[in-house]
Design a protein around this motif. Structure first.
Motif: not given
Length: 274
Positions: A216, A224, A227-228, A231
């Motif tokens: 991520p 983050e 990013g997760k 993802l």
């Protein structure tokens, strides 16, 4: 610099044969270093599992290092006919030291799996080993251990630091997340949290996506959580693909989120229950 030192340096550069000899020695040293690094990289890669086609579970693995060596490692093992263990770690930092520690982790975890320890006990034992042997070396790692019961279709998961498993189902996409419950390995004598492992039921056709925080972060280095989230959307979009195409589709999309070359390597495991 003294006059004598200046004269010595001048003498070196005034002698073309000596200059040529020094250049040849330097080139040979660099070639030896490059060879040793490439050999170390091959040894490290040999520890990583190949894709697995099993009567009860399929597993695919992708490893994309940024440098010749990295601290990424993963393992897929079947210590008995009804169990599949998946472990993954990311040692912080680039270069030789994290790669060496990842290799040592691989050996240590292999024995813990063959003893059929529960995931939380693997995390506890690994943390104790790393702390006892490497405390003070400023080395720590994120790690996950999962035991998939192929008879009862369950996953028992224990994560330390920044490691996650996504539970996916066609066509819904992400239907569950298994986040780390424990502290980063290697920093303290005790790392287990109040609920060090969790169990989740699975159905035939369900998929599991294993990754550490580097993935991520490759999507969004500044946030983050974002990013997760991104993802998860990429995984949802790719879940309708065949299992052995899914990881490539996700990583192809991840690469499009980079602002310039990726700064961290990534390791990704996806599995499908039969």
């Amino acid at each position: 610099m003294t006059d004598l030192n200046r004269e010595s340096v001048d003498d070196v550069f005034a002698d073309p044969d000596l200059v040529r000899h020094l250049r040849e020695e330097l080139a040979a040293a660099r070639e030896t270093e490059d060879f040793n690094m490439q050999l170390a990289s091959r040894v490290h890669r040999s520890l990583l599992p190949s894709p697995i086609r099993h009567p009860r579970i399929d597993v695919d693995v992708r490893y994309s290092p940024v440098e010749t060596l990295s601290g990424d490692y993963c393992q897929v093992r079947f210590p008995d006919p009804s169990s599949c263990y998946v472990t993954m770690c990311q040692v912080r930092g680039p270069g030789v030291a994290p790669a060496l520690l990842a290799t040592r982790v691989s050996s240590e975890v292999r024995h813990l799996i063959l003893d059929c320890l529960r995931p939380a006990e693997i995390v506890r034992s690994l943390n104790e080993f790393i702390y006892d042997h490497f405390h003070g070396a400023n080395m720590s790692l994120s790690f996950l251990a999962a035991q998939i019961d192929l008879d009862h279709k369950t996953i028992i998961y224990s994560g330390a630091g920044n490691a996650t498993v996504l539970h996916l189902r066609t066509p819904a996409g992400v239907v569950g997340r298994l986040e780390s419950q424990n502290k980063v390995i290697g920093l303290q004598k005790e790392c287990l949290g109040k609920e060090p492992e969790r169990t989740r039921s699975l159905d035939a056709g369900d998929r599991l996506l294993f990754f550490t925080g580097a993935l991520p972060q490759s999507i969004d280095a500044t946030d983050e959580r974002s990013g997760k989230h991104q993802l998860e959307q990429l995984a949802t979009d790719a879940v309708s693909s065949g299992l052995f195409d899914m990881a490539d589709k996700i990583l192809d999309q991840v690469s499009q989120h980079h602002d310039g070359p990726p700064k961290k390597g990534t390791t990704l495991i996806d599995a499908e229950i039969k």
